[in-house]
Write a protein that holds these residues in place. Structure first.
Motif, PDB file in Angstrom:
ATOM      1  N   SER A 129       0.840  -1.195   0.000  1.00  7.94           N
ATOM      2  CA  SER A 129       0.000   0.000   0.000  1.00  7.94           C
ATOM      3  C   SER A 129       0.879   1.252   0.000  1.00  7.94           C
ATOM      4  O   SER A 129       2.094   1.184   0.216  1.00  7.94           O
ATOM      5  CB  SER A 129      -0.914   0.008   1.219  1.00  7.94           C
ATOM      6  N   ILE A 130       0.260   2.413  -0.238  1.00  9.59           N
ATOM      7  CA  ILE A 130       1.002   3.673  -0.239  1.00  9.59           C
ATOM      8  C   ILE A 130       1.612   3.933   1.136  1.00  9.59           C
ATOM      9  O   ILE A 130       2.763   4.376   1.251  1.00  9.59           O
ATOM     10  CB  ILE A 130       0.073   4.848  -0.630  1.00  9.59           C
ATOM     11  N   HIS A 131       0.848   3.638   2.167  1.00  8.23           N
ATOM     12  CA  HIS A 131       1.324   3.856   3.542  1.00  8.23           C
ATOM     13  C   HIS A 131       2.562   3.009   3.840  1.00  8.23           C
ATOM     14  O   HIS A 131       3.559   3.514   4.365  1.00  8.23           O
ATOM     15  CB  HIS A 131       0.203   3.524   4.530  1.00  8.23           C
ATOM     16  N   SER A 132       2.505   1.727   3.483  1.00  8.67           N
ATOM     17  CA  SER A 132       3.646   0.845   3.736  1.00  8.67           C
ATOM     18  C   SER A 132       4.836   1.202   2.846  1.00  8.67           C
ATOM     19  O   SER A 132       5.993   1.034   3.253  1.00  8.67           O
ATOM     20  CB  SER A 132       3.241  -0.615   3.509  1.00  8.67           C
ATOM     21  N   THR A 133       4.560   1.716   1.646  1.00  9.63           N
ATOM     22  CA  THR A 133       5.644   2.116   0.744  1.00  9.63           C
ATOM     23  C   THR A 133       6.411   3.301   1.312  1.00  9.63           C
ATOM     24  O   THR A 133       7.645   3.364   1.213  1.00  9.63           O
ATOM     25  CB  THR A 133       5.091   2.470  -0.646  1.00  9.63           C
ATOM     26  N   LYS A 134       5.702   4.258   1.909  1.00  8.18           N
ATOM     27  CA  LYS A 134       6.364   5.408   2.534  1.00  8.18           C
ATOM     28  C   LYS A 134       7.275   4.959   3.672  1.00  8.18           C
ATOM     29  O   LYS A 134       8.411   5.445   3.807  1.00  8.18           O
ATOM     30  CB  LYS A 134       5.319   6.395   3.048  1.00  8.18           C
ATOM     31  N   HIS A 135       6.783   4.033   4.489  1.00 12.68           N
ATOM     32  CA  HIS A 135       7.625   3.491   5.565  1.00 12.68           C
ATOM     33  C   HIS A 135       8.822   2.730   4.975  1.00 12.68           C
ATOM     34  O   HIS A 135       9.928   2.784   5.525  1.00 12.68           O
ATOM     35  CB  HIS A 135       6.802   2.563   6.468  1.00 12.68           C
ATOM     36  N   LEU A 138      11.658   5.025   4.015  1.00 10.51           N
ATOM     37  CA  LEU A 138      12.430   5.426   5.202  1.00 10.51           C
ATOM     38  C   LEU A 138      13.376   4.309   5.627  1.00 10.51           C
ATOM     39  O   LEU A 138      14.539   4.567   5.986  1.00 10.51           O
ATOM     40  CB  LEU A 138      11.481   5.780   6.350  1.00 10.51           C
ATOM     41  N   ILE A 139      12.892   3.066   5.577  1.00 10.50           N
ATOM     42  CA  ILE A 139      13.739   1.919   5.932  1.00 10.50           C
ATOM     43  C   ILE A 139      14.891   1.784   4.954  1.00 10.50           C
ATOM     44  O   ILE A 139      16.037   1.490   5.336  1.00 10.50           O
ATOM     45  CB  ILE A 139      12.893   0.625   5.980  1.00 10.50           C
ATOM     46  N   ILE A 140      14.604   1.995   3.660  1.00  8.27           N
ATOM     47  CA  ILE A 140      15.642   1.927   2.628  1.00  8.27           C
ATOM     48  C   ILE A 140      16.771   2.912   2.932  1.00  8.27           C
ATOM     49  O   ILE A 140      17.956   2.562   2.885  1.00  8.27           O
ATOM     50  CB  ILE A 140      15.041   2.219   1.236  1.00  8.27           C
ATOM     51  N   HIS A 141      16.407   4.146   3.265  1.00  4.51           N
ATOM     52  CA  HIS A 141      17.428   5.154   3.562  1.00  4.51           C
ATOM     53  C   HIS A 141      18.151   4.842   4.875  1.00  4.51           C
ATOM     54  O   HIS A 141      19.357   5.131   5.003  1.00  4.51           O
ATOM     55  CB  HIS A 141      16.784   6.541   3.622  1.00  4.51           C
ATOM     56  N   GLY A 142      17.427   4.256   5.831  1.00  2.42           N
ATOM     57  CA  GLY A 142      18.074   3.858   7.078  1.00  2.42           C
ATOM     58  C   GLY A 142      19.116   2.777   6.857  1.00  2.42           C
ATOM     59  O   GLY A 142      20.252   2.869   7.344  1.00  2.42           O
ATOM     60  N   LEU A 143      18.749   1.747   6.085  1.00  2.00           N
ATOM     61  CA  LEU A 143      19.689   0.666   5.771  1.00  2.00           C
ATOM     62  C   LEU A 143      20.859   1.177   4.926  1.00  2.00           C
ATOM     63  O   LEU A 143      22.000   0.728   5.101  1.00  2.00           O
ATOM     64  CB  LEU A 143      18.956  -0.454   5.016  1.00  2.00           C
ATOM     65  N   SER A 144      20.564   2.101   4.025  1.00  2.00           N
ATOM     66  CA  SER A 144      21.610   2.639   3.144  1.00  2.00           C
ATOM     67  C   SER A 144      22.596   3.518   3.899  1.00  2.00           C
ATOM     68  O   SER A 144      23.708   3.747   3.422  1.00  2.00           O
ATOM     69  CB  SER A 144      20.972   3.434   2.005  1.00  2.00           C
TER      70      SER A 144
END
Length: 301
Positions: A129-135, A138-144
């Motif tokens: 969903s759009i909501h989970s994609t936004k989260h 954020l996780i992608i940038h955190g891991l990166s």
């Protein structure tokens, strides 16, 4: 024993690469124009910025564009032997290090999204969903950010205060003061490489099974998804190879400029020109949106 990080002599950092550098600038401009066109197209149609895979695609476009600009600037500065104070290089390197990882991590997430869409279609709308994609972004940038934190933490723990004001050619290799730093960073990169490869292979195998078992329109969709995963895998491989280039570049000072230029062309430009191919041309919805955009643009002219 500490590495010798004294300033590189001009004959080492100023090879006669003028023609190649000019060609690289032309390619960078072309790729940036294509990416800009795709980003504009993305925001012109609601179905794109309300769909998980297209949102993730936009993330890769923005990440690739930023990486191309920053890497190209550093390449030009190194080519002309322009030195800057280390503290300035740290600020620039934070952006480069983080967004160098954002693209392969996002590609991995996009592969998982294709796996969910094909192998778990009933849960796709919920999980993607759009909501989970936004989260997820954020996780992608955190891991990166983890490899960047590791690189800079080991540097801060080892560097003297006077080093921050010394002029250096800005490159990741200046943060490698000791051999053990190479080992720590290599361990982090190997871990990322292993996890991403496992996810790609897992998704490939699962989609392959569904594609063989499917029939009719489902079979066509499954095989198309499988081809997308294969392209993601190839693109991801080139991106992951780029994770190793700072270590390769630091192995031989005399070859630094040659190796850095080759790495930028093969592992910097190449994987980032595949994103427009995978979703900009192969995707029917996006392709038709591009055609409509060009048609509208011509009429306005």
């Amino acid at each position: 024993m500490a590495y010798n990080n004294s300033l590189v002599v001009s004959e080492v950092i100023l090879p006669q690469f003028t023609d190649i550098i000019i060609i690289v600038q032309v390619l960078v401009v072309i790729f940036l124009c294509i990416n800009s066109l795709l980003i504009i197209t993305f925001f012109r149609k609601e179905c794109f910025y309300t769909t998980a895979r297209y949102i993730l695609f936009a993330v890769t476009l923005l990440s690739d564009s930023l990486m191309l600009v920053m890497s190209d600037i550093l390449l030009i500065l190194a080519h002309f032997g322009f030195a800057m104070q280390v503290w300035m290089c740290i600020i620039i390197s934070v952006v480069v290090l983080v967004y160098n990882i954002v693209t392969p991590v996002t590609l991995t997430v996009m592969t998982v999204e294709r796996y969910v869409a094909i192998c778990m279609p009933l849960r796709h709308s919920q999980l993607c969903s759009i909501h989970s994609t936004k989260h997820c972004i954020l996780i992608i940038h955190g891991l990166s950010s983890v490899p960047c934190i590791v690189v800079l933490s080991t540097f801060f723990a080892s560097a003297s205060f006077s080093l921050y004001k010394q002029p250096r050619i800005c490159a990741i290799k200046i943060f490698m003061l000791y051999r053990w730093q190479d080992h720590v960073i290599s361990a982090v990169q190997e871990f990322y490489f292993l996890i991403m490869v496992i996810i790609i292979l897992f998704s490939y195998v699962k989609i392959m099974k569904v594609a063989k078992a499917a029939s009719g329109e489902d079979k066509k969709t499954s095989w198309k998804g499988l081809k997308t995963v294969i392209l993601h895998g190839f693109q991801l491989l080139l991106c992951l190879i780029q994770l190793w280039t700072p270590l390769i570049e630091s192995t031989d000072l005399k070859l630094f400029s040659h190796v850095r230029l080759s790495n930028f062309i093969f592992f910097g430009l190449t994987p980032r020109c595949l994103s427009p191919l995978i979703y900009g041309l192969r995707d029917e919805t996006f392709f038709h949106a591009l055609k409509n955009f060009f048609g509208l643009y011509k009429r306005n002219i």
